[in-house]
Design an enzyme around this catalytic site. Sequence first.
Site, mmCIF file in Angstrom:
data_model
loop_
_atom_site.group_PDB
_atom_site.id
_atom_site.type_symbol
_atom_site.label_atom_id
_atom_site.label_comp_id
_atom_site.label_asym_id
_atom_site.label_seq_id
_atom_site.Cartn_x
_atom_site.Cartn_y
_atom_site.Cartn_z
ATOM 1 N N ASP A 191 -5.267 -2.421 -5.866
ATOM 2 C CA ASP A 191 -6.291 -1.902 -4.951
ATOM 3 C C ASP A 191 -7.666 -2.060 -5.582
ATOM 4 O O ASP A 191 -8.224 -1.114 -6.166
ATOM 5 C CB ASP A 191 -5.988 -0.433 -4.615
ATOM 6 C CG ASP A 191 -4.721 -0.296 -3.783
ATOM 7 O OD1 ASP A 191 -4.459 -1.196 -2.958
ATOM 8 O OD2 ASP A 191 -3.984 0.687 -3.960
ATOM 9 N N LYS B 144 1.376 -6.016 -5.567
ATOM 10 C CA LYS B 144 1.106 -5.693 -4.164
ATOM 11 C C LYS B 144 -0.370 -5.930 -3.845
ATOM 12 O O LYS B 144 -1.249 -5.352 -4.474
ATOM 13 C CB LYS B 144 1.451 -4.234 -3.857
ATOM 14 C CG LYS B 144 1.258 -3.908 -2.373
ATOM 15 C CD LYS B 144 1.609 -2.473 -2.049
ATOM 16 C CE LYS B 144 0.464 -1.532 -2.207
ATOM 17 N NZ LYS B 144 -0.522 -1.564 -1.115
ATOM 18 N N ASP C 86 0.637 -6.413 1.731
ATOM 19 C CA ASP C 86 0.691 -5.143 2.471
ATOM 20 C C ASP C 86 -0.456 -5.093 3.484
ATOM 21 O O ASP C 86 -1.469 -4.446 3.250
ATOM 22 C CB ASP C 86 0.585 -4.010 1.426
ATOM 23 C CG ASP C 86 0.605 -2.624 2.034
ATOM 24 O OD1 ASP C 86 1.055 -2.465 3.177
ATOM 25 O OD2 ASP C 86 0.164 -1.687 1.332
ATOM 26 N N LEU C 87 -0.287 -5.816 4.601
ATOM 27 C CA LEU C 87 -1.358 -5.850 5.607
ATOM 28 C C LEU C 87 -1.036 -5.010 6.838
ATOM 29 O O LEU C 87 -1.863 -4.885 7.745
ATOM 30 C CB LEU C 87 -1.661 -7.305 6.011
ATOM 31 C CG LEU C 87 -2.199 -8.193 4.888
ATOM 32 C CD1 LEU C 87 -2.521 -9.590 5.419
ATOM 33 C CD2 LEU C 87 -3.448 -7.598 4.233
ATOM 34 N N LYS C 88 0.170 -4.482 6.921
ATOM 35 C CA LYS C 88 0.552 -3.527 7.983
ATOM 36 C C LYS C 88 0.119 -4.000 9.372
ATOM 37 O O LYS C 88 -0.657 -3.322 10.057
ATOM 38 C CB LYS C 88 -0.063 -2.153 7.697
ATOM 39 C CG LYS C 88 0.369 -1.532 6.375
ATOM 40 C CD LYS C 88 -0.186 -0.118 6.241
ATOM 41 C CE LYS C 88 0.277 0.590 4.999
ATOM 42 N NZ LYS C 88 -0.296 0.111 3.729
ATOM 43 N N ASP D 73 -0.050 -5.260 16.454
ATOM 44 C CA ASP D 73 -0.807 -5.900 17.544
ATOM 45 C C ASP D 73 0.193 -6.316 18.616
ATOM 46 O O ASP D 73 1.378 -5.979 18.520
ATOM 47 C CB ASP D 73 -1.572 -7.121 16.970
ATOM 48 C CG ASP D 73 -2.866 -7.417 17.743
ATOM 49 O OD1 ASP D 73 -2.840 -7.354 18.995
ATOM 50 O OD2 ASP D 73 -3.884 -7.712 17.101
ATOM 51 N N ILE D 74 -0.233 -7.057 19.622
ATOM 52 C CA ILE D 74 0.713 -7.506 20.648
ATOM 53 C C ILE D 74 1.688 -8.508 20.004
ATOM 54 O O ILE D 74 1.340 -9.164 19.012
ATOM 55 C CB ILE D 74 0.005 -8.134 21.873
ATOM 56 C CG1 ILE D 74 -0.857 -9.328 21.462
ATOM 57 C CG2 ILE D 74 -0.824 -7.081 22.603
ATOM 58 C CD1 ILE D 74 -1.396 -10.125 22.646
ATOM 59 N N PRO D 75 2.916 -8.595 20.547
ATOM 60 C CA PRO D 75 3.927 -9.442 19.901
ATOM 61 C C PRO D 75 3.461 -10.858 19.590
ATOM 62 O O PRO D 75 3.703 -11.366 18.478
ATOM 63 C CB PRO D 75 5.078 -9.431 20.911
ATOM 64 C CG PRO D 75 4.961 -8.098 21.571
ATOM 65 C CD PRO D 75 3.478 -7.850 21.699
ATOM 66 N N ASN D 76 2.774 -11.505 20.509
ATOM 67 C CA ASN D 76 2.391 -12.900 20.276
ATOM 68 C C ASN D 76 1.444 -13.041 19.080
ATOM 69 O O ASN D 76 1.553 -13.992 18.297
ATOM 70 C CB ASN D 76 1.737 -13.467 21.540
ATOM 71 C CG ASN D 76 1.533 -14.957 21.449
ATOM 72 O OD1 ASN D 76 2.480 -15.705 21.195
ATOM 73 N ND2 ASN D 76 0.285 -15.384 21.611
ATOM 74 N N THR E 110 2.429 7.885 4.519
ATOM 75 C CA THR E 110 2.684 9.076 3.698
ATOM 76 C C THR E 110 1.532 10.086 3.799
ATOM 77 O O THR E 110 1.686 11.239 3.428
ATOM 78 C CB THR E 110 2.914 8.695 2.213
ATOM 79 O OG1 THR E 110 1.974 7.691 1.850
ATOM 80 C CG2 THR E 110 4.304 8.168 1.989
ATOM 81 N N ARG F 41 4.695 9.278 -8.966
ATOM 82 C CA ARG F 41 3.843 9.815 -10.019
ATOM 83 C C ARG F 41 4.681 10.181 -11.243
ATOM 84 O O ARG F 41 5.536 11.067 -11.154
ATOM 85 C CB ARG F 41 3.093 11.068 -9.525
ATOM 86 C CG ARG F 41 1.997 10.774 -8.481
ATOM 87 C CD ARG F 41 0.857 10.015 -9.101
ATOM 88 N NE ARG F 41 -0.215 9.678 -8.160
ATOM 89 C CZ ARG F 41 -0.289 8.551 -7.452
ATOM 90 N NH1 ARG F 41 0.655 7.644 -7.529
ATOM 91 N NH2 ARG F 41 -1.324 8.312 -6.666
ATOM 92 N N GLN G 290 -1.947 11.736 -2.839
ATOM 93 C CA GLN G 290 -0.564 11.588 -2.366
ATOM 94 C C GLN G 290 0.082 12.958 -2.156
ATOM 95 O O GLN G 290 -0.254 13.917 -2.833
ATOM 96 C CB GLN G 290 0.271 10.776 -3.370
ATOM 97 C CG GLN G 290 -0.099 9.317 -3.471
ATOM 98 C CD GLN G 290 0.320 8.489 -2.258
ATOM 99 O OE1 GLN G 290 0.793 9.011 -1.250
ATOM 100 N NE2 GLN G 290 0.125 7.182 -2.353
ATOM 101 N N ARG H 2 -2.679 3.941 -8.906
ATOM 102 C CA ARG H 2 -3.568 4.598 -9.867
ATOM 103 C C ARG H 2 -2.919 5.061 -11.170
ATOM 104 O O ARG H 2 -3.590 4.997 -12.210
ATOM 105 C CB ARG H 2 -4.328 5.731 -9.153
ATOM 106 C CG ARG H 2 -5.395 5.172 -8.218
ATOM 107 C CD ARG H 2 -5.830 6.161 -7.183
ATOM 108 N NE ARG H 2 -4.756 6.431 -6.228
ATOM 109 C CZ ARG H 2 -4.891 7.223 -5.172
ATOM 110 N NH1 ARG H 2 -6.045 7.815 -4.943
ATOM 111 N NH2 ARG H 2 -3.869 7.409 -4.345
#
Length: 246
Positions: free
Chosen positions: A17, A39, A66-68, A71-74, A131, A193, A202, A223
């Site tokens: 990060d 990641k 890790d872009l999560k 959006d619409i399926p297409n 989380t 942790r 967290q 971290r």
Amino acid sequence: MRLTREQAAGRVMVALDYPNGKAAEQLIEELKGIPCYMKVGMQLFYAAGPSFVEKLKKNGYRVFLDLKMHDIPNTVKGGANSIAKLGVDMFNVHAAGGAAMMEAAMEGVDQAVTGVASQSRPTVIAVTQLTSTSRTVLNEQIGIDGTVEAAVLRYAKLAKQAGLDGVVAAPTEVSAIKNGCGDEFVTVTPGIRPAGAEINDQSRIMTPGDALKQGTDFMVIGRPITAAADPRASLETIIEELIASE
Ligand code: C5P
């Protein structure tokens, strides 16, 4: 069964990060030679782009992008196709996008890897509930009744039905997910942790050893490594803890 050092290191996903590639490269240099997973999240990817991921792959790292996507399926199908062509080992979509969206992600992957010998198929996982989502937020803002744990398990089952390989979840939710979706269903858990480490923002945290005992396949750790005075020593201590756990 005890993990070898290589297996233990491979279970740790270091969360890069950072605001740019240069800052991330400094940490990578410090961790050189340790076969952990890396990641790359949206902060670094939006700044450093696909070439940074390609560089990690060239250096032999396994990469979780890790872009999560949500959006619409297409659109998700196209995004998944591009990500699979990048050669990452794992990426994710939000289960809240629904079954058709998750199936579209798998189609996008299939189209990228089918018939391309050099292209291996990435593991595709779903975000269940972040989380950071409390029960109050779930019930009153997102509009889903019941406990966070129940919502997580429902999404995990939906992701499995849609053909995904696993989910991101809190370590406290792993055993219920494995019971409901099977041992092979991959769990990736942030909120790790080591004993005595800063908790930061967290909640529902667990130590690396306890998370492993719960059946976690991969643990995302940011971290406690990246903000440590000696990141390499911190990662080595985590790896030792995993090797020592049964
Ligand atoms: O620094 P820390 O160990 O808390 O980093 C956790 C990492 O896991 C961050 O990159 C965060 O974006 C990610 N993550 C999370 N909770 C989720 C999904 C991803 O903390 N539900």
